[in-house]
Design a protein around this motif. Structure first.
Motif: not given
Length: 129
Positions: A54-83
């Motif tokens: 269960v702990l390992k599963g939660e760790m892998h889930q956290q890694e997935t969530i972190m990768a997704a939020i980093r992608e969202e950050l990158a998209i937001q940075q592009r939007i901010l640069k465009h603005e």
């Protein structure tokens, strides 16, 4: 609001990205620590192995969530640069709202990581491993 706010948002996002990157690098270290402890035990009860899974599963889930939020950050940075390039005298309300939403998501990811790490360390300290 002016371009200075956009710059502050971009710096804020860089700081969030750095924090998430550092935290995501900790997860493999936690898994190694767990593997080391498990490897040193000749016999481990089934319920403990189940908890470890269960702990390992939660760790892998956290890694997935972190990768997704980093992608969202990158998209937001592009939007901010465009603005910044397109609207020197201000920016859209959507930009402010999306920044606020992203900020709340990141706080949630950070809290979840800290809870995971705390639970992991407490488990190691109190378990029958």
């Amino acid at each position: 609001m002016d371009g200075r706010i956009l710059e502050l948002f971009m710096k804020e996002n860089d700081a969030w990205d750095d924090m998430i990157t550092r935290q995501s690098k900790e997860i493999p270290d936690l898994e190694k620590m767990l593997s080391t402890v498990v490897a040193n035990k000749p016999f481990i009860a089934a319920e403990i192995l189940s908890s470890l899974d269960v702990l390992k599963g939660e760790m892998h889930q956290q890694e997935t969530i972190m990768a997704a939020i980093r992608e969202e950050l990158a998209i937001q940075q592009r939007i901010l640069k465009h603005e910044t390039k397109e609207h020197q005298d201000g920016f859209a309300v959507d930009t402010l709202l999306s920044q606020n939403v992203l900020r709340e998501k990141i706080r949630g990811v950070e809290k979840k990581f800290l809870d995971l790490k705390c639970n992991f360390l407490n488990y190691l300290a109190t378990s029958a491993l």
